[in-house]
Write a protein that holds these residues in place. Structure first.
Motif, PDB file in Angstrom:
ATOM      1  N   LEU A  59     -21.857  18.193  -1.340  1.00  0.00           N
ATOM      2  CA  LEU A  59     -21.288  19.229  -0.482  1.00  0.00           C
ATOM      3  C   LEU A  59     -20.091  19.903  -1.153  1.00  0.00           C
ATOM      4  CD1 LEU A  59     -21.369  17.118   2.820  1.00  0.00           C
ATOM      5  CD2 LEU A  59     -23.049  18.816   2.064  1.00  0.00           C
ATOM      6  N   LYS A  87     -17.490  22.309  -2.671  1.00  0.00           N
ATOM      7  CA  LYS A  87     -17.163  23.710  -2.419  1.00  0.00           C
ATOM      8  C   LYS A  87     -16.403  24.341  -3.581  1.00  0.00           C
ATOM      9  CE  LYS A  87     -17.060  22.889   2.512  1.00  0.00           C
ATOM     10  NZ  LYS A  87     -16.223  22.593   3.655  1.00  0.00           N
ATOM     11  N   GLU A  90     -17.402  16.248  -0.977  1.00  0.00           N
ATOM     12  CA  GLU A  90     -16.988  17.612  -0.645  1.00  0.00           C
ATOM     13  C   GLU A  90     -16.078  18.197  -1.704  1.00  0.00           C
ATOM     14  OE1 GLU A  90     -15.516  18.101   3.317  1.00  0.00           O
ATOM     15  OE2 GLU A  90     -17.179  16.990   4.192  1.00  0.00           O
TER      16      GLU A  90
END
Length: 168
Positions: free
Chosen positions: A94, A96, A73
């Motif tokens: 994932l 961001k 992430e």
């Protein structure tokens, strides 16, 4: 041969220069990875990796880091400390955001980050875009109309292509 070492017993020992843990259900990298001073390639593809240990920055010869198709992430703030890195592939995760330190990776030749959830890019990315970098940022959620989310580096649009490839 630089990959051979003679231990205390006078035996020839092969130094570990490459690790390939692909499709093995790996969900973490042990901190002791920092002991592998001769490691040049670390491939942990198609696994369950969620984070990097800080010990990865103590790999002075690491050139090739492939962690695509995992569950990352975020990238650690210290990722930019891996000076020797020339190939970094973290697509299909994932992610961001990217840490500002990404712009310190001036030896990068390939940076692959497509198919993540990136909605912003650090201004430091401009530091490496004018090198011979091959970068892929397609299929993220980058809005070029917002200068607070995407820096106005010359030609940055050339690296992104079709940034929307599905719903967030």
């Amino acid at each position: 041969d630089d990959s051979l070492l003679i231990n205390e017993a006078g035996q020839h020992v092969k130094r570990i220069t490459e690790i390939e843990w692909n499709s093995m259900g790996v969900d973490s990298i042990p901190e002791t990875i920092q002991k592998l001073k001769y490691l040049k390639t670390l491939e942990i593809e198609n696994n369950l990796l969620k984070y990097f240990p800080s010990g990865i920055t103590f790999l002075p010869q690491l050139e090739d880091l492939q962690v695509y198709n995992n569950l990352l992430e975020e990238l650690p703030f210290f990722i930019g400390d891996i000076d020797s890195l020339t190939n970094f592939e973290a697509n299909n995760n994932l992610l961001k955001t990217l840490p500002e330190s990404i712009g310190n990776l001036t030896n990068l030749v390939t940076l692959t980050l497509q198919n993540n959830k990136l909605d912003s890019l650090p201004a430091s990315l401009c530091n490496i875009l004018d090198t011979e970098l091959n970068i892929n940022l397609i299929c993220n959620f980058l809005d070029f109309s917002d200068p607070l989310k995407v820096p106005s580096c010359p030609g940055i649009g050339n690296y992104v292509g079709n940034q929307y490839c599905g719903s967030p």
